[in-house]
Design a protein around this motif. Structure first.
Motif, PDB file in Angstrom:
ATOM      1  N   VAL A  65       6.901  81.506  49.034  1.00 24.09           N
ATOM      2  CA  VAL A  65       6.528  81.513  47.239  1.00 24.09           C
ATOM      3  C   VAL A  65       7.961  79.766  47.597  1.00 24.09           C
ATOM      4  CG1 VAL A  65       8.117  81.895  45.579  1.00 24.09           C
ATOM      5  CG2 VAL A  65       6.651  83.446  46.548  1.00 24.09           C
ATOM      6  N   ALA A  66       8.933  80.015  48.767  1.00 27.43           N
ATOM      7  CA  ALA A  66      10.264  78.798  49.102  1.00 27.43           C
ATOM      8  C   ALA A  66       9.457  77.954  49.380  1.00 27.43           C
ATOM      9  CB  ALA A  66      11.318  79.499  50.047  1.00 27.43           C
ATOM     10  N   ILE A  67       8.158  78.213  50.542  1.00 28.14           N
ATOM     11  CA  ILE A  67       7.734  76.286  51.680  1.00 28.14           C
ATOM     12  C   ILE A  67       6.941  76.204  50.229  1.00 28.14           C
ATOM     13  CG2 ILE A  67       5.808  76.160  52.780  1.00 28.14           C
ATOM     14  CD1 ILE A  67       7.579  78.200  54.300  1.00 28.14           C
ATOM     15  N   ALA A  68       5.883  77.254  49.470  1.00 25.65           N
ATOM     16  CA  ALA A  68       5.301  76.099  48.104  1.00 25.65           C
ATOM     17  C   ALA A  68       5.982  75.384  47.543  1.00 25.65           C
ATOM     18  CB  ALA A  68       4.391  77.434  47.872  1.00 25.65           C
ATOM     19  N   LEU A  69       6.959  76.388  46.655  1.00 25.33           N
ATOM     20  CA  LEU A  69       8.011  75.492  45.789  1.00 25.33           C
ATOM     21  C   LEU A  69       8.482  74.503  46.318  1.00 25.33           C
ATOM     22  CD1 LEU A  69       9.840  78.266  43.664  1.00 25.33           C
ATOM     23  CD2 LEU A  69       7.646  76.965  42.889  1.00 25.33           C
ATOM     24  N   SER A  70       9.302  74.402  47.190  1.00 22.79           N
ATOM     25  CA  SER A  70       9.974  73.232  48.092  1.00 22.79           C
ATOM     26  C   SER A  70       9.220  72.273  48.263  1.00 22.79           C
ATOM     27  CB  SER A  70      10.240  73.698  49.870  1.00 22.79           C
ATOM     28  OG  SER A  70      11.117  72.637  50.320  1.00 22.79           O
ATOM     29  N   LEU A  71       7.680  72.022  48.936  1.00 20.94           N
ATOM     30  CA  LEU A  71       6.516  70.956  48.722  1.00 20.94           C
ATOM     31  C   LEU A  71       6.393  70.746  47.345  1.00 20.94           C
ATOM     32  CD1 LEU A  71       5.132  69.050  50.299  1.00 20.94           C
ATOM     33  CD2 LEU A  71       3.153  70.851  49.294  1.00 20.94           C
ATOM     34  N   ALA A  72       5.897  71.895  46.537  1.00 20.86           N
ATOM     35  CA  ALA A  72       6.396  70.905  44.655  1.00 20.86           C
ATOM     36  C   ALA A  72       7.447  70.401  43.952  1.00 20.86           C
ATOM     37  CB  ALA A  72       6.426  72.393  43.701  1.00 20.86           C
ATOM     38  N   LEU A  73       8.709  71.053  44.476  1.00 21.38           N
ATOM     39  CA  LEU A  73       9.956  70.217  44.400  1.00 21.38           C
ATOM     40  C   LEU A  73      10.021  68.211  45.293  1.00 21.38           C
ATOM     41  CD1 LEU A  73      12.774  69.981  42.462  1.00 21.38           C
ATOM     42  CD2 LEU A  73      13.662  71.095  44.482  1.00 21.38           C
ATOM     43  N   ARG A  74       9.451  68.644  46.385  1.00 24.73           N
ATOM     44  CA  ARG A  74       9.540  67.239  47.384  1.00 24.73           C
ATOM     45  C   ARG A  74       8.433  66.479  46.782  1.00 24.73           C
ATOM     46  NH1 ARG A  74       8.814  67.234  53.806  1.00 24.73           N
ATOM     47  NH2 ARG A  74      10.881  68.628  53.670  1.00 24.73           N
ATOM     48  N   ALA A  75       6.624  67.254  46.929  1.00 28.50           N
ATOM     49  CA  ALA A  75       5.968  65.899  46.014  1.00 28.50           C
ATOM     50  C   ALA A  75       4.805  66.502  45.112  1.00 28.50           C
ATOM     51  CB  ALA A  75       5.699  65.577  48.053  1.00 28.50           C
ATOM     52  N   PRO A  76       5.791  66.440  44.332  1.00 28.83           N
ATOM     53  CA  PRO A  76       4.919  67.391  43.071  1.00 28.83           C
ATOM     54  C   PRO A  76       3.323  67.121  42.812  1.00 28.83           C
ATOM     55  CG  PRO A  76       6.730  66.319  42.306  1.00 28.83           C
ATOM     56  CD  PRO A  76       7.413  66.143  43.364  1.00 28.83           C
ATOM     57  N   ALA A  77       3.361  65.334  43.377  1.00 34.28           N
ATOM     58  CA  ALA A  77       1.726  64.624  42.898  1.00 34.28           C
ATOM     59  C   ALA A  77       1.076  65.309  44.003  1.00 34.28           C
ATOM     60  CB  ALA A  77       1.850  63.292  43.168  1.00 34.28           C
TER      61      ALA A  77
END
Length: 329
Positions: free
Chosen positions: A146-158
């Motif tokens: 979950v941390a990895i998924a949310l980290s990408l969402a935070l870094r590159a939401p588009a």
């Protein structure tokens, strides 16, 4: 009296010193024997490899049984897991969309390439999405994934449509804030010294019994625990360098976002938790939902942490509406 106590203390100290030395000697000898007689399992995982941000990454693909144009899924496993944990639920999720799972850089049949931290893990996930040419997939993370998924969402939401957090809240401290110190790995990390830690981990993965016990406890009665299934768990840890990578991860702080970082996530999110999961329950799920500004919180009653493997039909049925709600149509 004081002299007697002093002699007693010296004897106890000497005894402890001898025991510690013996543990180190036995551990070193065990590792030496393991190098001379390593266990290797003839397990060939399905799938292929892609270059994901410079890491040769093992990927599995379940093509849509009935293509519908819906957004693809990317599945991210948790700590000490691999794509195998998705092997029973992924075909169910692939009824109407393409589904992909990959092995994180410290796990499975992906190359062990340090550093084993959240930034590098996020690079790898972004690399997987790019290498596969996926157009804004929905990412489902399990446990520490979950941390990895949310980290990408935070870094590159588009780059993604949304994140489903399953059995994990994306932090290293499960609901507290970083200042409580729980994300540091705990006071027991001093035990993870060479050669003791590698010897203990090696002893565990060389044998089916301890793995079977751990999996059964986390998975529940529906989980496959026959020899072939347990060997699927063990095989990646018996690859050259795998034990050293696992010990390195155990010595490191747990990956995760801070509360403030989770509050900054803007992509749509949903949370799934299992009522019998001892590490992530209703209270943690609701606290996470407040941070992520989402009302999509779903419980899977009577299920444990590895419900995706032990109860795949119900797990898939619980995930599917959340995936659709995040723009997966």
């Amino acid at each position: 009296m004081r002299r007697g106590l002093g002699r007693w203390a010296r004897r106890v100290g000497l005894t402890l010193l001898v025991l510690v030395a013996l543990v180190f000697v036995v551990s070193g000898a065990y590792l030496g024997w393991d190098r001379l007689d390593p266990v290797r399992l003839a397990v060939v995982p399905p799938g292929s490899t892609v270059d994901a941000a410079g890491v040769r990454t093992h990927v599995e693909h379940w093509p849509a049984a009935h293509p519908s144009g819906r957004a693809p899924l990317v599945l991210v496993h948790g700590f000490a897991e691999s794509t195998y944990v998705w092997s029973r639920v992924a075909p169910l999720l692939a009824a109407d969309r393409d589904v992909y799972a990959y092995d994180v850089r410290d796990s499975g049949f992906t190359d062990r390439v340090p550093p084993y931290d959240l930034a590098a893990d996020t690079d790898q996930l972004a690399g997987v999405v790019a290498a596969l040419g996926l157009d804004r997939p929905v990412v489902v993370g399990h446990s520490s994934g979950v941390a990895i998924a949310l980290s990408l969402a935070l870094r590159a939401p588009a780059s993604i449509r949304g994140v489903v957090a399953a059995n994990g809240d994306g932090t290293p401290y499960f609901g507290g804030d970083a200042r409580d110190g729980a994300g540091s790995g705990g006071g027991a990390r001093w035990l993870l010294v060479d050669p003791v830690a590698p010897a203990v981990v090696t002893a565990v993965v060389r044998h089916r019994a301890p793995i079977r016990s751990i999996v059964a406890a986390q998975c529940g009665p529906g989980c496959p625990v026959d020899d072939a299934a347990i060997d699927r768990w063990r095989a990646p840890f018996l690859e050259p360098g795998a034990v050293d990578a696992l010990v390195t991860v155990l010595r490191s702080p747990l990956i995760g976002l801070t509360d403030a970082q989770e509050r900054a996530v803007t992509v749509p999110t949903a949370i799934v938790y299992c009522s019998e999961d001892g590490s992530f329950g209703r209270a943690e799920a609701l606290a996470m939902a407040e941070r992520l500004h989402t009302e999509r919180v779903v419980e899977l009653p009577g299920a444990r942490h590895l419900a995706l493997l032990g109860d795949p039909e119900r797990f898939a049925a619980t995930l599917r509406p959340e995936i659709d709600a995040l723009g997966g149509r």
